[in-house]
Scaffold this active site. Structure first.
Site: not given
Ligand code: TRP
Ligand code: ZN
Ligand code: CA
Length: 437
Positions: A42, A123, A135, A169, A198, A300
């Protein structure tokens, strides 16, 4: 005169004589002849271009891409247009939350067995305080580029492929919960796996793999092991992302993560580089989560790992999942005291244990150097997993050991034996898991 040439016929008949009669190139081996098609590399440049586009969307819309804001809807439209142009069948699912309309985008790649669906999701929303590039522009862009790579390759896997971009999310997994809740049970049953991404480009990255479905977990771990990159189990909050509703519905899940606001330890900085004592992502949920907040190497590697997993898990040639025996009852370990054990009873496995028996150990402890950890086979044979070491000052033993147990009969009671040999620090066995391949 016309005749058709097969590679095999060519090899048998003698290349020199036939070469003169051929006008075109020798046909390349087809995917069937070559076995499972390998995933393409990719392009991280393409993934970064998607991130630059998401950043521009945020900049043009008040600095964020949050639920209910114009920047979120623009993000959905941006991703959807790319997928439509690549031949995906896209669906925008609407829901209402906090008085605002939210959107999930679902993209199906035509073909494959409709009764075996492999899904990947990320998300797409940010928090209101910033553009949300790590994020979770990072996961969103990586699965977008993987979907585009599926299209470019004309990949036709055994399974049906589906991709999802979730809304809201950040407000409590709202979009992914809505999707799973509104999926008829007959459709849920067709999902052979859900892969979640995520935060996969954290600027001070760790390489974390979700410890959920063993086959999915192994697919990711094998990929990183092949690159010589150590991984750890994701522990920064199970259930904190969009895989949770799928997992709760009984669907096998897995995923990758490079860390949020937890601090990188010195042991982690030693194996992965970066800065100890600093968060994996110091811009987590902040206005500085911009395109500058990305580690290109992590982005990457994780993008390539995603493509590898999607190709491997959809090809239909995945070996059947291993048999897992687990004991999750807590066993407290007396300080500087007698050995304690946690046991599992293995049944239904023919013959001897394998040469690559996987032993999952999760011990919570305030100074792991105190501990001697052994695997005890049904006949009492002892395999030392971890010796006593007064200088091993880290917390916890949370890892998977591979043991050559091929001289042991598989069926019977196996024990994890733990003894604390030094006063002061204490802990307990959290879980013990044997996986037979
Ligand atoms: N989902 C959280 C967010 O979007 C970030 C996060 C915290 C996370 N702990 C996690 C994502 C564990 C995946 C796994 O803010
Ligand atoms: Zn977040
Ligand atoms: Ca102790």
């Amino acid at each position: 005169m016309t005749f058709s040439v097969h590679r095999h016929a060519l090899a048998l008949a003698g290349a020199v004589a036939l070469a003169a009669a051929l006008t075109g190139p020798v046909p390349a081996a087809t995917a069937e002849e070559a076995g499972t098609a390998a995933a393409p590399d990719i392009s991280v440049a393409n993934v970064k271009q998607h991130l630059a586009d998401l950043q521009s969307i945020a900049t043009a819309n008040g600095g964020n891409r949050a639920h209910g804001r114009a920047g979120y809807r623009a993000s959905i439209d941006f991703v959807k247009a790319k997928l439509d142009a690549a031949g995906f069948t896209t669906t925008v699912q609407q829901f209402t939350y906090n008085g605002a309309t939210g959107y999930n985008l679902v993209a199906d790649w035509p073909g494959g067995d409709p009764n075996q669906v492999l899904m990947a999701g990320s998300h797409l929303d940010s928090v209101t305080s910033g553009p949300g590039i790590n994020d979770n522009g990072s996961g969103s862009a990586a699965i977008l580029e993987t979907a585009l790579a599926v299209s470019r390759a004309g990949y036709q896997p055994t399974k049906h492929l589906r991709f999802g971009w979730w809304g809201a999310e950040e407000l409590g997994l709202v979009g992914s919960k809505y999707y799973v809740n509104n999926l008829p049970s007959t459709e849920r049953a067709k999902l052979t796996g859900y892969l979640n991404f995520d935060m996969i480009g954290s600027p001070n990255p760790g390489y974390f793999v979700y410890d959920d479905d063993p086959t999915i977990e192994k697919t990711f771990k094998d990929y990183f092991a092949g690159l010589g990159i150590p991984t750890e189990i994701e522990t920064e909050g199970d259930g904190r992302s969009d895989h949770a509703p799928f997992k709760n519905a009984g669907i096998p899940v897995g995923g990758l993560f490079t860390g949020a606001d937890y601090t990188k330890t010195s042991a982690q900085a030693q194996k992965w580089g970066g800065t100890a004592g600093q968060a994996f992502d110091r811009c987590y949920h902040s206005s500085c989560d911009t395109t500058a907040n990305i580690n290109d190497t992590a982005l990457d590697r994780n993008s390539d790992a995603i493509a590898h997993a999607i190709w491997t898990l959809s090809s239909g040639t995945t070996p059947p999942p291993g048999k897992v025996f687990e004991n999750t009852a807590d066993v407290s370990i007396p300080d500087n005291g007698a050995a304690v054990t946690s046991s599992v009873t293995v049944s239904g496995v023919t013959g001897n244990a394998p040469s690559n028996l996987s032993v999952g150990v999760d011990i919570v402890h305030t100074y792991r150097g105190d501990l001697v950890v052994d695997l005890v086979a049904p006949d009492g044979s002892v395999y030392n997993l971890k010796p006593y070491s007064s200088s091993d000052s880290a917390d916890d033993v949370r890892t998977t050991y591979t043991v050559n147990a091929s001289s042991e009969v598989a069926n019977g009671t196996w024990r994890l034996r733990v003894q604390d040999r030094a006063a002061y620090d204490t802990g307990y066995i959290n879980s013990f898991k044997l996986t037979f391949p």
